[in-house]
Design a protein around this motif. Sequence first.
Motif, PDB file in Angstrom:
ATOM      1  N   LYS B   4       0.803  -1.223   0.000  1.00  0.00           N
ATOM      2  CA  LYS B   4       0.000   0.000   0.000  1.00  0.00           C
ATOM      3  C   LYS B   4       0.843   1.284   0.000  1.00  0.00           C
ATOM      4  O   LYS B   4       0.661   2.151  -0.849  1.00  0.00           O
ATOM      5  CB  LYS B   4      -0.903  -0.050   1.245  1.00  0.00           C
ATOM      6  N   TYR B   5       1.766   1.375   0.952  1.00  0.00           N
ATOM      7  CA  TYR B   5       2.510   2.631   1.071  1.00  0.00           C
ATOM      8  C   TYR B   5       3.555   2.780  -0.031  1.00  0.00           C
ATOM      9  O   TYR B   5       3.884   3.891  -0.430  1.00  0.00           O
ATOM     10  CB  TYR B   5       3.140   2.737   2.462  1.00  0.00           C
ATOM     11  N   GLN B  39      -1.214  -8.175  -7.762  1.00  0.00           N
ATOM     12  CA  GLN B  39      -1.154  -7.515  -6.451  1.00  0.00           C
ATOM     13  C   GLN B  39      -1.262  -6.001  -6.590  1.00  0.00           C
ATOM     14  O   GLN B  39      -1.894  -5.331  -5.779  1.00  0.00           O
ATOM     15  CB  GLN B  39       0.180  -7.836  -5.768  1.00  0.00           C
ATOM     16  N   ILE B  40      -0.617  -5.498  -7.633  1.00  0.00           N
ATOM     17  CA  ILE B  40      -0.648  -4.046  -7.846  1.00  0.00           C
ATOM     18  C   ILE B  40      -2.078  -3.586  -8.126  1.00  0.00           C
ATOM     19  O   ILE B  40      -2.558  -2.613  -7.537  1.00  0.00           O
ATOM     20  CB  ILE B  40       0.272  -3.658  -9.032  1.00  0.00           C
ATOM     21  N   TYR B  41      -2.780  -4.319  -9.028  1.00  0.00           N
ATOM     22  CA  TYR B  41      -4.148  -3.911  -9.357  1.00  0.00           C
ATOM     23  C   TYR B  41      -5.056  -4.000  -8.143  1.00  0.00           C
ATOM     24  O   TYR B  41      -5.854  -3.106  -7.880  1.00  0.00           O
ATOM     25  CB  TYR B  41      -4.699  -4.774 -10.504  1.00  0.00           C
ATOM     26  N   THR B  42      -4.909  -5.081  -7.372  1.00  0.00           N
ATOM     27  CA  THR B  42      -5.729  -5.231  -6.164  1.00  0.00           C
ATOM     28  C   THR B  42      -5.477  -4.065  -5.211  1.00  0.00           C
ATOM     29  O   THR B  42      -6.408  -3.486  -4.644  1.00  0.00           O
ATOM     30  CB  THR B  42      -5.371  -6.558  -5.449  1.00  0.00           C
ATOM     31  N   THR B  43      -4.195  -3.729  -5.060  1.00  0.00           N
ATOM     32  CA  THR B  43      -3.831  -2.641  -4.146  1.00  0.00           C
ATOM     33  C   THR B  43      -4.417  -1.312  -4.628  1.00  0.00           C
ATOM     34  O   THR B  43      -4.998  -0.551  -3.834  1.00  0.00           O
ATOM     35  CB  THR B  43      -2.294  -2.529  -4.041  1.00  0.00           C
ATOM     36  N   LEU B  44      -4.294  -1.062  -5.926  1.00  0.00           N
ATOM     37  CA  LEU B  44      -4.833   0.199  -6.474  1.00  0.00           C
ATOM     38  C   LEU B  44      -6.357   0.266  -6.272  1.00  0.00           C
ATOM     39  O   LEU B  44      -6.894   1.318  -5.897  1.00  0.00           O
ATOM     40  CB  LEU B  44      -4.487   0.315  -7.967  1.00  0.00           C
ATOM     41  N   GLN B  45      -7.052  -0.874  -6.491  1.00  0.00           N
ATOM     42  CA  GLN B  45      -8.509  -0.885  -6.305  1.00  0.00           C
ATOM     43  C   GLN B  45      -8.891  -0.578  -4.865  1.00  0.00           C
ATOM     44  O   GLN B  45      -9.810   0.202  -4.597  1.00  0.00           O
ATOM     45  CB  GLN B  45      -9.077  -2.254  -6.712  1.00  0.00           C
ATOM     46  N   ARG B  46      -8.159  -1.185  -3.935  1.00  0.00           N
ATOM     47  CA  ARG B  46      -8.453  -0.931  -2.519  1.00  0.00           C
ATOM     48  C   ARG B  46      -8.182   0.519  -2.155  1.00  0.00           C
ATOM     49  O   ARG B  46      -8.931   1.145  -1.417  1.00  0.00           O
ATOM     50  CB  ARG B  46      -7.594  -1.831  -1.627  1.00  0.00           C
ATOM     51  N   LEU B  47      -7.082   1.043  -2.673  1.00  0.00           N
ATOM     52  CA  LEU B  47      -6.739   2.443  -2.372  1.00  0.00           C
ATOM     53  C   LEU B  47      -7.791   3.385  -2.938  1.00  0.00           C
ATOM     54  O   LEU B  47      -8.154   4.380  -2.303  1.00  0.00           O
ATOM     55  CB  LEU B  47      -5.350   2.785  -2.955  1.00  0.00           C
ATOM     56  N   GLU B  48      -8.314   3.038  -4.117  1.00  0.00           N
ATOM     57  CA  GLU B  48      -9.358   3.870  -4.715  1.00  0.00           C
ATOM     58  C   GLU B  48     -10.633   3.789  -3.874  1.00  0.00           C
ATOM     59  O   GLU B  48     -11.251   4.803  -3.561  1.00  0.00           O
ATOM     60  CB  GLU B  48      -9.640   3.422  -6.164  1.00  0.00           C
ATOM     61  N   ARG B  49     -10.975   2.541  -3.474  1.00  0.00           N
ATOM     62  CA  ARG B  49     -12.172   2.322  -2.629  1.00  0.00           C
ATOM     63  C   ARG B  49     -12.063   3.144  -1.346  1.00  0.00           C
ATOM     64  O   ARG B  49     -13.029   3.747  -0.888  1.00  0.00           O
ATOM     65  CB  ARG B  49     -12.274   0.832  -2.290  1.00  0.00           C
ATOM     66  N   SER B  70      -4.763  11.191  -3.753  1.00  0.00           N
ATOM     67  CA  SER B  70      -5.762  12.159  -3.284  1.00  0.00           C
ATOM     68  C   SER B  70      -5.180  12.874  -2.068  1.00  0.00           C
ATOM     69  O   SER B  70      -4.175  12.426  -1.514  1.00  0.00           O
ATOM     70  CB  SER B  70      -7.043  11.415  -2.890  1.00  0.00           C
ATOM     71  N   PRO B  71      -5.803  13.971  -1.613  1.00  0.00           N
ATOM     72  CA  PRO B  71      -5.317  14.621  -0.385  1.00  0.00           C
ATOM     73  C   PRO B  71      -5.302  13.653   0.802  1.00  0.00           C
ATOM     74  O   PRO B  71      -4.364  13.669   1.604  1.00  0.00           O
ATOM     75  CB  PRO B  71      -6.326  15.757  -0.169  1.00  0.00           C
ATOM     76  N   ALA B  72      -6.296  12.784   0.885  1.00  0.00           N
ATOM     77  CA  ALA B  72      -6.312  11.795   1.981  1.00  0.00           C
ATOM     78  C   ALA B  72      -5.137  10.825   1.828  1.00  0.00           C
ATOM     79  O   ALA B  72      -4.520  10.421   2.823  1.00  0.00           O
ATOM     80  CB  ALA B  72      -7.636  11.032   1.983  1.00  0.00           C
ATOM     81  N   GLY B  73      -4.831  10.474   0.568  1.00  0.00           N
ATOM     82  CA  GLY B  73      -3.700   9.580   0.309  1.00  0.00           C
ATOM     83  C   GLY B  73      -2.398  10.239   0.699  1.00  0.00           C
ATOM     84  O   GLY B  73      -1.497   9.607   1.272  1.00  0.00           O
ATOM     85  N   GLN B  74      -2.293  11.516   0.379  1.00  0.00           N
ATOM     86  CA  GLN B  74      -1.114  12.299   0.744  1.00  0.00           C
ATOM     87  C   GLN B  74      -0.911  12.281   2.257  1.00  0.00           C
ATOM     88  O   GLN B  74       0.202  12.065   2.754  1.00  0.00           O
ATOM     89  CB  GLN B  74      -1.319  13.746   0.254  1.00  0.00           C
ATOM     90  N   LYS B  75      -2.012  12.475   2.986  1.00  0.00           N
ATOM     91  CA  LYS B  75      -1.927  12.501   4.450  1.00  0.00           C
ATOM     92  C   LYS B  75      -1.526  11.118   4.993  1.00  0.00           C
ATOM     93  O   LYS B  75      -0.692  11.010   5.889  1.00  0.00           O
ATOM     94  CB  LYS B  75      -3.267  12.945   5.045  1.00  0.00           C
ATOM     95  N   ALA B  76      -2.152  10.092   4.420  1.00  0.00           N
ATOM     96  CA  ALA B  76      -1.825   8.724   4.870  1.00  0.00           C
ATOM     97  C   ALA B  76      -0.334   8.432   4.656  1.00  0.00           C
ATOM     98  O   ALA B  76       0.326   7.835   5.510  1.00  0.00           O
ATOM     99  CB  ALA B  76      -2.681   7.711   4.114  1.00  0.00           C
ATOM    100  N   LEU B  81       5.201   7.867   6.802  1.00  0.00           N
ATOM    101  CA  LEU B  81       6.629   8.216   6.755  1.00  0.00           C
ATOM    102  C   LEU B  81       7.111   8.738   8.109  1.00  0.00           C
ATOM    103  O   LEU B  81       8.261   8.528   8.494  1.00  0.00           O
ATOM    104  CB  LEU B  81       6.894   9.258   5.662  1.00  0.00           C
ATOM    105  N   ALA B  82       6.211   9.432   8.820  1.00  0.00           N
ATOM    106  CA  ALA B  82       6.598  10.039  10.096  1.00  0.00           C
ATOM    107  C   ALA B  82       6.615   9.026  11.239  1.00  0.00           C
ATOM    108  O   ALA B  82       7.144   9.293  12.311  1.00  0.00           O
ATOM    109  CB  ALA B  82       5.645  11.194  10.435  1.00  0.00           C
TER     110      ALA B  82
END
Lengths: 261, 177
Positions: B4-5, B39-49, B70-76, B81-82
Amino acid sequence: MDGRIVVGAFRDGGGENRMSELVRVTDITKVYQGGITGALNGVSVTIEQGEFTAIMGPSGSGKSTLLNLVAGVDRPTSGTVVVGGTDLGKLGEAGLARFRRDHIGFVFQFFYLLPNLTALENVLIPAQLKGDPASGRARELLERLGITDVANRYPARLSGGQQQRVAIARALINNPTLLLADEPTGALDRRSGDQVMELLGELHREGQTILLVTHDAKLATRHAARVISVVDGKVVDDARLESPERAASDVIRVRSEEASR
Amino acid sequence: MSLKYGVLGLLKAEPLHGYEVKNRFEAMLGGTWDVNIGQIYTTLQRLERDGLVRPVGARGDRGKQSYELSPAGQKALDDWLAQPDSGPQQLHEEIYVKLLLATRIANGDLKGMLARQKRAYLQRLRDLNRLEERARRDGRIDLARLVRGALLHTEADLKWMDELSSERFGTEGAKTE
């Protein structure tokens, strides 16, 4: 790199056959009065010409003692040390000094340069003991080791890495049969240490036989395909390692397919 | 961590479609992490969901769809990272289990096992050293740093074998039951 210096050719075989065995240590013990650490207790090892061998062990294990016996700077309590066909036990003090001068290059953790001589003069000492001016070769070595510009400086004005490179040039000036290095990076920062190790690897690729003593397994396996482990004065392992080209994925996995399911 | 990350981190630079994510990820890891395109496609679908990435632009040839953060993705991503890597240490290697079992088995031949494992670690150090050298020669400083970490870990494992080798072993394992 041009003007390169060919090292490690064994010129003076003492009439011995030219088989590849260079060092044969047989059943040596070294007993120190008063139970000082570093004793050896029945060590037998042979070293082939052209090998890069690491002797690894904790401090006080006897690994440096073993190196000193091979170098002829110390004598065993019992057992024999034969280097290039010469039984060191049969040599008197003068003979041993000559053997060291002609066949052994020694690099130490703390360099041991003479403080009142310049870098170049330090490099030249072993050649001068032989009556060989060797100044051309000394210049070549300094050039090769990247220390030409500090040739006329005194050791106190050199960095640790520079001092060790001067010490390596000094060790190589007489074309030693055997280059011995006792924790040669132990007093250096990582970058200088890496440079020194790189240099040892280069010399080995050109044919120099090298015996490296270290407590650091990472360093031991950097260039050496053979690692002899010494513990409490005994050889507990003599590992000959493989050196195939392996794909990154065969050596290291951040995560494997299986684990990620 | 999951993929995911890794995917979020790559999309931070620019929008990518699935194959681009796979290729860049594998190149970044220098072959040290297997990923398949599924795995990549599954991950992208989940991230979109979950609203962390969103499709950008029209589907390209053969239906390729690019995604952006997305902004939420940016925050995640920033939060991740932190966050220091903490929690229980993951020990994947069989030697840990072998040692535990060998102390319970009368003929476990612990000394032999430790000696063989030590050899294996020395060989690994040798392989890692050569890989590090090659990575530096190829200008792959990031991979060389990764390998350096592996070298230090393996050195620690080797030291552990040394410590164990100097111990006396009885049947202490049995007492814990």
